[in-house]
Design an enzyme around this catalytic site. Structure first.
Site, mmCIF file in Angstrom:
data_model
loop_
_atom_site.group_PDB
_atom_site.id
_atom_site.type_symbol
_atom_site.label_atom_id
_atom_site.label_comp_id
_atom_site.label_asym_id
_atom_site.label_seq_id
_atom_site.Cartn_x
_atom_site.Cartn_y
_atom_site.Cartn_z
ATOM 1 N N HIS A 44 -3.494 -8.274 3.289
ATOM 2 C CA HIS A 44 -3.965 -7.293 4.275
ATOM 3 C C HIS A 44 -3.048 -6.077 4.314
ATOM 4 C CE1 HIS A 44 -5.790 -6.258 8.313
ATOM 5 N NE2 HIS A 44 -4.620 -5.633 8.420
ATOM 6 N N GLU A 45 -1.748 -6.314 4.417
ATOM 7 C CA GLU A 45 -0.810 -5.201 4.532
ATOM 8 C C GLU A 45 -0.745 -4.368 3.252
ATOM 9 O OE1 GLU A 45 0.022 -4.403 7.322
ATOM 10 O OE2 GLU A 45 -0.162 -6.264 8.462
ATOM 11 N N HIS A 74 -3.375 -1.778 3.291
ATOM 12 C CA HIS A 74 -2.980 -0.535 3.960
ATOM 13 C C HIS A 74 -2.078 0.298 3.049
ATOM 14 C CE1 HIS A 74 -4.827 -1.540 7.708
ATOM 15 N NE2 HIS A 74 -4.027 -2.553 7.976
#
Length: 314
Positions: free
Chosen positions: A231-232, A235
């Site tokens: 997920h990170e 980003h």
């Protein structure tokens, strides 16, 4: 450009631990299972009793501003976006290589004997990342692991002097290099990341910070299969959350992710919060669901990551 908290274009995307408990070996729920309740108190994935706001919840104006930076960076390289969202040159040739290799450095922050992540778990995390991003054209290669015992950095929080000191001392490589920091973190957070377009892609603050127990084999129940890092890194590659902007256009600026009014928690099969076609993208790595529920990026997200790479990290 500011990069923290409730300001335009923050460079950190916070993710916090959620509620409930499933074994680490839990499998994705089947389509026939009933939707689960969404924690209505939470504005981020948080542990019971925690109060953590996600500073990556930005306005439509902030998203539009980031898009201008993105497109200007492409134009400076003689590129533009085609209908599929791919960065192409004037003749229509794709700017991104078929496979882009991303050098990775792991920085394991400990406090004495606490927090020491094994090489085996780091290898497993690398496998999780490569499984998630291979179809987007990215290959992550571990270049080194450094272990540092520092009690001030061990409970690091975003925007703190400890974060700046830690990253300034440890970060390696250029704009194309992913630095991952594992630590205990504070406030029940799972992790945060800088964006490629926020002005930090070329400096020491660039990178991803994750809870050490969120790596495969950790004890962060429901979030210990390694997809916090997935997920990170999304980003870090330039993706917004799937619920960015709610039901209103342009949302997360990816055409093929269904509109989603608010983050999804746990694994609520059949959830549909917007009148636009399609159920909420609860399986998407950029939502807030359990690791066992997440398993995909959309084609549009993959194109956006490749284009972001061409604009900001290549």
């Amino acid at each position: 450009m500011s990069r923290r908290l409730a300001v335009a274009l923050p460079g950190a995307a916070l993710l916090a631990l959620g509620m409930g408990a499933l074994p680490a070996t839990a499998k994705p729920l089947g389509a026939s299972e009933s939707p689960q309740c969404i924690p209505t108190h939470a504005s981020a994935r948080v542990m019971p009793g925690a109060h953590v706001d996600d500073p990556n919840s930005v306005t439509a104006a902030d998203v539009a501003s980031a898009d201008k930076i993105f497109r200007a960076a492409l134009a400076a390289k003689g590129l533009h976006l085609n209908a599929a969202g791919e960065a192409v040159d004037a003749s229509g040739r794709a700017a991104a290589a078929p496979v882009t290799t991303v050098p990775v450095y792991f920085n394991v922050i400990t406090s004495g004997s606490n927090g020491n992540v094994s090489n085996t778990r780091i290898t497993q995390q690398m496998t999780v990342l490569n499984n998630a991003y291979s179809t987007a054209g990215f290959k992550f290669v571990l270049k080194g692991t450094k272990r540092v015992s520092n009690s001030s950095w061990y409970n690091v929080s975003p925007g703190s002097s400890a974060e700046r000191a830690m990253k300034t001392a440890l970060r390696k490589g250029g704009t194309n290099t992913l630095n991952v920091y594992t630590a205990n973190l504070g406030g029940g957070l799972l992790g945060w990341a800088t964006f490629p377009f926020d002005g930090n892609a070329g400096d020491k603050m660039d990178g991803v910070v994750v809870l050490n127990q969120s790596l495969p084999g950790g004890n962060a129940a429901n979030y210990n299969l390694g997809d916090t890092a997935t997920h990170e890194v999304g980003h870090w590659m330039g993706l917004w959350h799937t619920f960015q902007g709610g039901c209103a256009s342009p949302g997360d600026q990816v055409k093929d992710t269904p509109a989603e009014d608010s983050p999804a928690f746990e694994c609520p099969i059949g959830r549909n919060t917007c009148s636009a076609p399609g159920n909420d993208p609860i399986r998407n790595f950029m939502d807030y669901t359990y690791d066992s529920c997440m398993n995909m990026f959309s084609a549009g997200q993959k194109a956006r990551m490749r284009s972001m790479w061409s604009a900001h990290r290549a």
